[in-house]
Motif scaffolding. Structure first.
Motif, short mmCIF file in Angstrom:
data_model
loop_
_atom_site.label_atom_id
_atom_site.label_comp_id
_atom_site.label_asym_id
_atom_site.label_seq_id
_atom_site.Cartn_x
_atom_site.Cartn_y
_atom_site.Cartn_z
N PRO A 1 0.81 -1.22 0.00
CA PRO A 1 0.00 0.00 0.00
C PRO A 1 0.84 1.26 0.00
O PRO A 1 0.32 2.35 -0.28
N THR A 2 2.12 1.17 0.37
CA THR A 2 2.98 2.35 0.34
C THR A 2 3.74 2.48 -0.97
O THR A 2 4.58 3.35 -1.12
N ASP A 3 3.45 1.61 -1.94
CA ASP A 3 4.11 1.66 -3.24
C ASP A 3 3.64 2.91 -3.99
O ASP A 3 2.44 3.09 -4.21
N PRO A 4 4.57 3.79 -4.40
CA PRO A 4 4.16 5.03 -5.08
C PRO A 4 3.49 4.80 -6.42
O PRO A 4 2.82 5.68 -6.94
N THR A 5 3.66 3.60 -6.99
CA THR A 5 3.03 3.31 -8.28
C THR A 5 1.60 2.81 -8.12
O THR A 5 0.89 2.65 -9.10
N ALA A 6 1.20 2.51 -6.89
CA ALA A 6 -0.17 2.03 -6.66
C ALA A 6 -1.14 3.20 -6.70
O ALA A 6 -0.75 4.36 -6.70
N GLY A 7 -2.43 2.87 -6.73
CA GLY A 7 -3.44 3.92 -6.76
C GLY A 7 -3.47 4.72 -5.47
O GLY A 7 -3.16 4.21 -4.40
N ALA A 8 -3.85 5.99 -5.57
CA ALA A 8 -3.87 6.87 -4.40
C ALA A 8 -4.98 6.45 -3.44
O ALA A 8 -6.04 5.96 -3.84
N VAL A 9 -4.70 6.63 -2.14
CA VAL A 9 -5.69 6.41 -1.08
C VAL A 9 -5.91 7.76 -0.42
O VAL A 9 -5.01 8.33 0.18
N THR A 10 -7.13 8.29 -0.52
CA THR A 10 -7.38 9.67 -0.09
C THR A 10 -7.92 9.72 1.34
O THR A 10 -8.09 8.69 2.01
N GLY A 11 -8.21 10.94 1.78
CA GLY A 11 -8.71 11.16 3.13
C GLY A 11 -10.03 10.48 3.41
O GLY A 11 -10.38 10.29 4.58
N ASP A 12 -10.77 10.12 2.38
CA ASP A 12 -12.03 9.41 2.61
C ASP A 12 -11.80 8.09 3.34
O ASP A 12 -12.61 7.67 4.18
N ALA A 13 -10.70 7.42 3.00
CA ALA A 13 -10.38 6.15 3.66
C ALA A 13 -10.09 6.39 5.14
O ALA A 13 -10.51 5.60 6.01
N LEU A 14 -9.37 7.44 5.45
CA LEU A 14 -9.08 7.77 6.84
C LEU A 14 -10.36 8.10 7.60
O LEU A 14 -10.57 7.64 8.74
N ALA A 15 -11.23 8.89 6.98
CA ALA A 15 -12.49 9.25 7.63
C ALA A 15 -13.33 8.01 7.91
O ALA A 15 -13.91 7.86 9.00
N ALA B 1 -9.24 15.76 1.32
CA ALA B 1 -10.09 15.09 0.34
C ALA B 1 -9.30 14.59 -0.85
O ALA B 1 -9.62 13.55 -1.43
N THR B 2 -8.26 15.31 -1.25
CA THR B 2 -7.47 14.92 -2.42
C THR B 2 -6.06 14.45 -2.04
O THR B 2 -5.32 13.99 -2.91
N ALA B 3 -5.69 14.55 -0.77
CA ALA B 3 -4.34 14.14 -0.34
C ALA B 3 -4.20 12.62 -0.37
O ALA B 3 -5.17 11.88 -0.14
N ASP B 4 -2.99 12.17 -0.63
CA ASP B 4 -2.69 10.73 -0.66
C ASP B 4 -2.17 10.32 0.72
O ASP B 4 -1.23 10.93 1.25
N LEU B 5 -2.76 9.27 1.29
CA LEU B 5 -2.34 8.81 2.61
C LEU B 5 -1.03 8.02 2.58
O LEU B 5 -0.37 7.88 3.62
N ARG B 6 -0.66 7.53 1.43
CA ARG B 6 0.48 6.59 1.38
C ARG B 6 1.81 7.19 1.82
O ARG B 6 2.58 6.51 2.51
N PRO B 7 2.14 8.43 1.50
CA PRO B 7 3.41 8.96 2.00
C PRO B 7 3.48 9.03 3.53
O PRO B 7 4.54 8.78 4.11
N LEU B 8 2.38 9.35 4.17
CA LEU B 8 2.37 9.39 5.63
C LEU B 8 2.50 7.99 6.22
O LEU B 8 3.19 7.78 7.23
N ALA B 9 1.84 7.02 5.58
CA ALA B 9 1.98 5.63 6.03
C ALA B 9 3.39 5.13 5.80
O ALA B 9 3.95 4.39 6.62
#
Length: 396
Positions: free
Chosen positions: A8-22, A245-253
């Protein structure tokens, strides 16, 4: 062959946005409220709660940990004032609720270890009798090593004004023919095991009772009700920033994973490969009651591993694969913590004034046995951490 899964932290994978965190935070808040309701319905305020209330308290701790961890890992995407205000409160609640169970588990662990080491037909804590008569300044020493099913204790002289057992020299492990010396030492251990068990039972049962009272007071306090109100709001409204809403969670993970990797790299894994760490034994029964200095980095890795695991849960959701490597590593670090705290409890009991030499000896051997468990847990962590990361079975 295990199925490979995308990182899930692979930069080539699809983005995971703040909706998942919420969604994750709302789900954990809902679990918290459900556990709180169950705890109240099952008599959680009674002096001896039912098994259901114990499970409810465990569920409260689990949800509180996950919410707190997520607020820490993904804090740039959450309202800063709100996040910084609730995180310490969740840590307070989780820690307070954990203490009663921790004392009960520690006592059970130590009594079972005494039973195994002494070869007694009953658990040491089941024998009656007080430990009076002894000497004011107890000379006690103990170092132990395991050979097959036994641990042999070796005594050496030493005195302190407060009755603490202070080893003068750590003994080398007994292996092969030398293990024959375990027979007379086990006889000495059996003499003090019953009183050592009774002493531990008195001390840890008292600590457990106090922890239970503290937990009850906490759950009835205005401080807890404020936490519960905040979690109730979180179940329906997550205070994300406008950019979430548009931020990617993967860099923080990925940053959480990097902190874990760096902390593991700093561990003395070479030392962890040795079956006996004499320095650990020498410190443990010293007059200094401070936490063991060798253990702190491992406890920190345990916390960082938990943050990494919870970050993966946010990214992967309920249907994500279980990382068997992280699971095994986490189990080893939990075992490390339990053994470390049990060894500290045995050492603390050995510092009790006016206990008999046989009791001090039994507690010293028990301490050495638990420090062996610490070393074994470190070695197990080393082995599991070196495993290749593959996807495990799906979550139930």
């Amino acid at each position: 062959m295990a199925q490979q899964h995308l990182d899930p932290t692979d930069p080539t994978a699809g983005a995971v946005t703040g909706d998942a965190l919420a969604g994750y935070l709302r789900a954990q808040a809902t679990e918290f409220l459900r556990a709180l309701r169950l705890h109240r319905e099952t008599g959680g305020g009674a002096s001896n709660g039912s098994e259901e209330s114990v499970d409810a308290a465990r569920a409260l701790r689990r949800s509180a940990r996950r919410v707190s961890a997520s607020l820490h890992t993904f804090r740039p995407l959450l309202d800063a004032d709100w996040s910084e205000a609730i995180r310490p409160e969740l840590a307070w609640l989780s820690g307070t609720l954990a203490m009663e169970h921790a004392y009960a588990a520690r006592l059970e662990r130590l009594l079972l270890a005494l039973h195994r080491l002494s070869g007694a037909t009953v658990l040491p804590g089941q024998a009656g009798g007080s430990d009076a008569g002894g000497v004011a300044d107890v000379a006690g020493v103990a170092s132990g090593s395991r050979s097959a099913d036994a641990t042999a204790g070796v005594a050496a002289g030493g005195r302190t004004g407060g009755g603490a057992a202070v080893p003068q020299k750590a003994a080398a492990p007994h292996t092969g023919p030398a293990a024959a010396t375990a027979t007379p030492e086990r006889g000495n251990l059996t003499v003090g095991a019953a009183k050592a068990g009774a002493l531990l039972e008195r001390q840890l049962t008292l600590a457990r009772t106090r922890a239970h009272s503290t937990a009850l007071q906490a759950l009835g306090s205005s401080r807890f009700h404020a936490v519960a109100d905040t979690i109730a709001v979180l179940a329906s409204e997550v205070p994300l920033t406008s950019a979430a809403a548009t931020a990617d969670l993967r860099p923080l993970a990925a940053a959480a994973e990097e902190r874990l990797t760096d902390a593991v790299a700093a561990l003395p894994l070479v030392t962890a490969g040795h079956p006996y760490n004499a320095e650990a034994l020498i410190h443990g029964l010293s007059p200094d009651p401070a936490p063991h200095p060798q253990d702190a980095p491992w406890h920190q890795v345990r916390l960082l591993l938990r943050l990494h695991r919870y970050a993966r849960e946010v990214l992967l959701g309920d249907d994500g694969p279980v990382d068997v490597r992280l699971l095994a590593a986490g189990q080893s670090l939990n075992r490390h913590r339990d053994a470390s705290e049990a060894a500290a409890a045995a050492a603390q009991a050995a510092r009790t004034p006016r206990i008999a030499p046989a009791t001090a000896y039994a507690l010293g051997v028990l301490h050495a046995d638990q420090r062996h468990e610490v070393e074994a847990a470190r070695f197990a962590f080393q082995q599991s951490w070196q495993m290749k990361t593959v996807g495990g079975p799906q979550r139930p």
